[in-house]
Design a protein around this motif. Structure first.
Motif, mmCIF file in Angstrom:
data_model
loop_
_atom_site.group_PDB
_atom_site.id
_atom_site.type_symbol
_atom_site.label_atom_id
_atom_site.label_comp_id
_atom_site.label_asym_id
_atom_site.label_seq_id
_atom_site.Cartn_x
_atom_site.Cartn_y
_atom_site.Cartn_z
ATOM 1 N N THR A 146 19.769 73.612 28.690
ATOM 2 C CA THR A 146 20.149 73.518 27.276
ATOM 3 C C THR A 146 18.960 73.769 26.343
ATOM 4 O OG1 THR A 146 21.607 71.766 28.077
ATOM 5 C CG2 THR A 146 21.528 72.098 25.704
ATOM 6 N N TYR A 152 25.601 64.487 46.697
ATOM 7 C CA TYR A 152 24.292 64.204 46.103
ATOM 8 C C TYR A 152 23.338 63.643 47.162
ATOM 9 C CZ TYR A 152 20.983 61.452 43.198
ATOM 10 O OH TYR A 152 19.870 60.888 42.635
ATOM 11 N N THR A 181 19.162 56.147 32.634
ATOM 12 C CA THR A 181 19.379 57.407 31.896
ATOM 13 C C THR A 181 20.859 57.489 31.519
ATOM 14 O OG1 THR A 181 19.809 58.675 33.908
ATOM 15 C CG2 THR A 181 17.535 58.555 33.187
ATOM 16 N N SER A 212 23.084 59.810 31.876
ATOM 17 C CA SER A 212 24.004 60.328 32.897
ATOM 18 C C SER A 212 24.254 59.293 33.997
ATOM 19 C CB SER A 212 23.475 61.636 33.488
ATOM 20 O OG SER A 212 22.246 61.396 34.114
HETATM 21 P P1 NDP Z 1 19.640 63.558 33.886
HETATM 22 O O1 NDP Z 1 21.064 63.850 34.199
HETATM 23 O O2 NDP Z 1 19.331 62.696 32.708
HETATM 24 O O3 NDP Z 1 18.841 64.915 33.715
HETATM 25 C C1 NDP Z 1 19.053 65.958 34.583
HETATM 26 C C2 NDP Z 1 18.251 67.142 34.099
HETATM 27 O O4 NDP Z 1 18.523 68.269 34.953
HETATM 28 C C3 NDP Z 1 18.598 67.553 32.689
HETATM 29 O O5 NDP Z 1 17.445 67.966 32.002
HETATM 30 C C4 NDP Z 1 19.551 68.709 32.895
HETATM 31 O O6 NDP Z 1 19.500 69.540 31.755
HETATM 32 C C5 NDP Z 1 18.953 69.370 34.138
HETATM 33 N N1 NDP Z 1 19.928 70.180 34.877
HETATM 34 C C6 NDP Z 1 21.192 69.831 35.237
HETATM 35 N N2 NDP Z 1 21.794 70.853 35.871
HETATM 36 C C7 NDP Z 1 20.894 71.867 35.915
HETATM 37 C C8 NDP Z 1 20.923 73.193 36.416
HETATM 38 N N3 NDP Z 1 22.020 73.689 37.002
HETATM 39 N N4 NDP Z 1 19.828 73.961 36.293
HETATM 40 C C9 NDP Z 1 18.709 73.480 35.675
HETATM 41 N N5 NDP Z 1 18.613 72.235 35.190
HETATM 42 C C10 NDP Z 1 19.697 71.438 35.299
HETATM 43 O O7 NDP Z 1 19.011 62.948 35.236
HETATM 44 P P2 NDP Z 1 18.072 61.683 35.459
HETATM 45 O O8 NDP Z 1 16.969 61.723 34.483
HETATM 46 O O9 NDP Z 1 18.922 60.478 35.568
HETATM 47 O O10 NDP Z 1 17.515 61.984 36.925
HETATM 48 C C11 NDP Z 1 16.292 62.682 37.115
HETATM 49 C C12 NDP Z 1 15.973 62.664 38.599
HETATM 50 O O11 NDP Z 1 15.918 61.309 39.055
HETATM 51 C C13 NDP Z 1 17.021 63.374 39.463
HETATM 52 O O12 NDP Z 1 16.404 64.085 40.486
HETATM 53 C C14 NDP Z 1 17.825 62.208 40.025
HETATM 54 O O13 NDP Z 1 18.439 62.504 41.254
HETATM 55 C C15 NDP Z 1 16.736 61.158 40.200
HETATM 56 N N6 NDP Z 1 17.280 59.805 40.242
HETATM 57 C C16 NDP Z 1 17.854 59.251 39.139
HETATM 58 C C17 NDP Z 1 18.405 57.993 39.211
HETATM 59 C C18 NDP Z 1 19.030 57.335 38.040
HETATM 60 O O14 NDP Z 1 19.615 56.232 38.218
HETATM 61 N N7 NDP Z 1 18.959 57.907 36.850
HETATM 62 C C19 NDP Z 1 18.403 57.225 40.471
HETATM 63 C C20 NDP Z 1 17.756 57.897 41.561
HETATM 64 C C21 NDP Z 1 17.221 59.151 41.442
HETATM 65 P P3 NDP Z 1 20.630 70.601 31.331
HETATM 66 O O15 NDP Z 1 21.951 69.913 31.461
HETATM 67 O O16 NDP Z 1 20.242 70.964 29.959
HETATM 68 O O17 NDP Z 1 20.467 71.739 32.282
#
Ligand code: NDP
Length: 287
Positions: free
Chosen positions: A61, A177, A214, A216
């Motif tokens: 985005t 996932y 976060t 999401s």
């Molecule tokens: P978010 O959903 O907040 O952010 C995900 C990011 O990935 C966004 O910037 C999104 O941006 C980007 N993204 C999504 N799809 C695509 C795509 N197809 N291509 C490129 N970019 C993409 O995730 P979190 O901050 O919650 O998680 C970050 C990391 O932490 C992840 O690896 C997650 O697995 C890990 N994690 C998180 C946990 C939690 O509870 N939050 C728990 C355990 C692990 P956009 O949509 O603009 O592309």
């Protein structure tokens, strides 16, 4: 008595000899952060900006990336830029690394953090979705690492891989996932072994995160998980600290990730039971 005492002395010596983190360690470093338009990735970008790093962020985005870049510049980043696109496309994953070469003249740290959208619920049998998620959450990490390795070898830099408890132990309701996160452990832990054999001085830090607040994650799991989420700002800083200190793994938060995992090899059924007991099934939306 002597052996446990010696063990304690050795453990104390080991921990006190470990280098402490200082924000200056990341000053002027050239860093890519993927998935940095929201969530933990966005917070990492802000921390890096305060530390004076050169930052290249990416996600799909563009409007959100633009705002994050503006904020990074206000916070003191040495430079901040973005590239927008999807990690479903391996050519795009490689393009992001090329941009770092062109714009920053090299790379010190590659932070792989993005994650594709999946469902929260029982496995629905959609094999196509598993394939797509593997491409976004796993293969693009491999593609970026491969492209970045020459630059990282040159700078003796670091790879930081953001994974999850769901990548260390079976979790219900996130089957596709979890599969992608287990794949990351297999690939990067094996690669670390080869780096060691070949004396490649590039560190690999695998980050095992629990539930983080976060948007999401709260949207997907707040109704179902009987666990309080940890703050994303703190989580982001811990990831950077672990990467800068070239740690093998980060467990965040330690008490809710590392300690339960100690049961895995000795009492796997008990660990499975404890994991299942953290869910409120009546909050689960049926697929
Ligand atoms: P978010 O959903 O907040 O952010 C995900 C990011 O990935 C966004 O910037 C999104 O941006 C980007 N993204 C999504 N799809 C695509 C795509 N197809 N291509 C490129 N970019 C993409 O995730 P979190 O901050 O919650 O998680 C970050 C990391 O932490 C992840 O690896 C997650 O697995 C890990 N994690 C998180 C946990 C939690 O509870 N939050 C728990 C355990 C692990 P956009 O949509 O603009 O592309």
């Amino acid at each position: 008595i002597l052996i446990p005492f010696l063990g304690l002395v050795l453990a104390f010596w080991f921990y006190s000899a470990r280098e402490n983190f200082k924000p200056e360690m990341l000053k002027g470093k050239r860093v890519i952060v993927t998935g940095a338009s929201t969530g933990i990735g966005e917070q990492m970008a802000y921390h890096l900006a305060r530390m004076g790093s050169h930052i290249l962020i990416t996600a799909r985005t563009e409007a959100k990336l633009q705002k994050v870049v503006e904020r990074c510049l206000e916070l003191g980043a040495a430079s901040a830029r973005y590239v927008s696109g999807t990690m479903e496309d391996m050519a795009f994953a490689e393009h992001v690394v090329k941009e770092a070469e062109t714009l920053l003249g090299g790379l010190d740290m590659l932070i792989l953090n993005h994650v594709g959208t999946s469902y929260f619920g029982y496995f629905n049998g959609d094999v196509g979705h598993v394939r797509k998620l593997l491409e976004i959450n796993f293969l693009s990490y491999v593609a970026m690492t491969t492209s970045a390795l020459p630059m990282l070898k040159e700078s003796e830099g670091s790879i930081v891989v953001v994974s999850s408890m769901a990548g260390k132990v079976g979790f219900p309701f996130t089957v596709p996932y979890s599969a992608t996160k287990f794949a990351l452990d297999g690939f990067f832990s094996s690669l670390r072994q080869e780096f060691s054999i070949q004396s490649v001085n590039v560190s690999i830090t695998l980050c095992i995160l629990g539930f983080i607040d976060t948007e999401s994650a709260l949207r997907a799991a707040a109704e179902v998980l009987l666990v309080a989420p940890a703050p994303r700002e703190e989580c982001a800083l811990e990831i950077l600290r672990a990467g800068a200190l070239r740690r093998r793994e980060l467990y965040y938060r330690y008490g809710s990730t590392r300690l339960p995992l100690l049961l895995r090899d000795w009492a796997a059924e008990l660990l499975d039971y404890l994991v299942r007991s953290r869910y409120r099934l009546d909050g689960l939306k049926r697929n």
